[in-house]
Scaffold this active site. Structure first.
Site, PDB file in Angstrom:
ATOM      1  N   ASP A 163      -8.640  -5.718 -18.473  1.00 12.71           N
ATOM      2  CA  ASP A 163      -8.883  -6.693 -19.539  1.00 12.71           C
ATOM      3  C   ASP A 163      -7.542  -7.101 -20.150  1.00 12.71           C
ATOM      4  OD1 ASP A 163      -9.632  -8.172 -21.743  1.00 12.71           O
ATOM      5  OD2 ASP A 163     -10.978  -6.655 -22.578  1.00 12.71           O
TER       6      ASP A 163
ATOM      7  N   HIS B  98       0.813  -1.212   0.000  1.00 14.81           N
ATOM      8  CA  HIS B  98       0.000   0.000   0.000  1.00 14.81           C
ATOM      9  C   HIS B  98       0.851   1.269   0.000  1.00 14.81           C
ATOM     10  CE1 HIS B  98      -3.524   2.401   0.383  1.00 14.81           C
ATOM     11  NE2 HIS B  98      -4.281   1.495   0.958  1.00 14.81           N
TER      12      HIS B  98
END
Length: 426
Positions: free
Chosen positions: A369, A160
């Site tokens: 994608d 993070h």
């Protein structure tokens, strides 16, 4: 059973072209010690009829290209003179840890990972540790597990301190762009940590060592109809519109507060969520900040008496949440100027009367994608034993609505919490 996962290849993927070397400084938000932790998630991709090729190989090659643009992710975190609070990134080009794996079953055999706990443990679908390296020093680790049906799961572990959810999703979409044959990512990344305000250290006592809880896992789907019903009620009572996120967190906060059965209705309960502040940085929401992928959020805090949260209708709880949201620009400006002196908003305290909410629906992971279409679902594991948290996600395609993935109550409060969440659907 045949539901085993076999890791077939482990290696570092380096940038596919030369990248800059040297040291990069992190922002004051990146360096919050509590953000030096690993965020784990599974991204499930259903099989595509007629689609040939190995997803692992395609993603591996695309990752090498994306690491040229995002070369800090191929480096390593190192502590500065002040320890983790002064960490920075050494741009070594050593690469991201990448694992290829094969599952001896189809996604249908394991219920498409729709029900938790999964038939396959999540750890089998996430990359195992790289040898000889402290995991928190690695910005990025990935595993691509191919299933016998042609579907696959991308297991992602990111630190993070390098990126918030929007930044991590921006990078994953860049990998997808290269995997689909684009010559460059649709969004050009910028480091630009100097755009993040750097106020003087605010006065706050060091947080106490957090209490560890035995949180139970609960997943509940909220239907579109139940969400729209509250939106309509809120519009009728206030003349204003609210978001699906507002409704989801209002319901989970109320349900959890009721499940705690606090004896004193004046007990303060708190709700925390993390708001994107890219539009509030220097330069605002301009082309100069469009590709920023570091941590850029502010903690919004909602406080109310437990009796008020329990007794209101859900639209009333939405109203409690929207007021602090509206104050965000002013509070962020005060923080940036070093004027909020009571408590640092990035130094969080964890109690059982508090609830943290994270929204994963608008980060961009659902749009990634690699050439096989977008994921059927994204499953986050951003949980900690000291942090009562509910994550707002999307249910698996083709379901609509919102999915609440919570680890925020212990066993004694779980039955009532579950019933309160289910009652929302009636």
């Amino acid at each position: 059973m045949g539901f085993t996962v076999r890791r077939t290849s482990r290696s570092y993927v380096r940038p596919s072209a030369a990248t800059p070397s040297g040291t990069l400084e992190l922002s004051i938000i990146d360096r919050v010690v509590g953000l030096r932790h690993l965020v784990r998630s599974l991204h499930v991709f259903a099989p595509v009829a007629g689609r040939q090729g190995s997803p692992a190989r395609v993603i591996r090659e695309a990752l090498g290209k994306a690491l040229v643009d995002y070369y800090p992710l191929a480096g390593r975190f190192v502590d500065g003179p002040g320890g983790p609070a002064s960490a920075r990134v050494e741009c070594t080009g050593e690469g991201a840890w990448f694992v290829e794996a094969a599952a001896g079953c189809s996604l249908d055999d394991v219920g498409r990972l729709d029900q938790y706990p999964f038939v396959i443990p999540e750890d089998d679908l996430l990359p195992d540790a790289a040898p000889g390296v402290e995991p928190l020093d690695l910005p990025l680790m990935m595993q691509v597990t191919e299933f016998s049906c042609g579907g696959f799961v991308v297991g992602l572990i990111s630190c993070h301190a390098m990126a918030d959810g929007l930044g991590a999703a921006q990078f994953i979409n860049a990998v997808g762009d290269y995997a689909r044959g684009l010559p460059k990512p649709r969004v050009s990344p910028i480091w630009a940590r100097d755009l993040v305000p750097n106020p003087p250290k605010l006065s706050s006592a060091p947080p106490p060592f957090p209490r560890m809880f035995q949180f139970r896992h609960l997943v509940v789907d909220l239907s579109v109809d139940s969400i729209n019903k509250v939106k309509s009620q809120f519009l009728q009572s206030t003349g204003q519109r609210c978001s699906s996120f507002d409704v989801a967190i209002a319901k989970v906060w109320q349900a959890r507060t009721r499940s705690l059965r606090l004896a004193d209705p004046s007990t303060l309960v708190k709700l925390f969520f993390f708001a994107n502040t890219r539009h509030l940085m220097r330069g605002g929401a301009s082309a100069a900040t469009a590709g920023f992928y570091g941590n850029c959020f502010y903690t919004v805090t909602v406080s109310a008496e437990s009796g008020a949260v329990e007794g209101a209708d859900v639209a009333g709880v939405v109203a409690m949440i929207r007021d602090p949201k509206a104050r965000l620009p002013a509070e962020f400006a005060q923080w940036a100027a070093g004027e909020l002196v009571e408590k640092d908003p990035y130094e969080l305290s964890f109690t059982y009367e508090s609830l943290f909410v994270s929204d994963w629906t608008r980060l961009g992971f659902l749009e990634a994608d690699y050439g096989w279409g977008t994921p059927s679902q994204v499953i986050p594991f951003a949980y900690h034993p000291f942090m009562p948290i509910a994550i707002i996600g999307a249910p698996p395609v083709p379901k609509a609505g919102a999915r609440i993935m919570a680890r925020c109550v212990e066993e004694e409060n779980l039955p009532e919490f579950k019933e309160e969440m289910k009652a929302f659907q009636k």
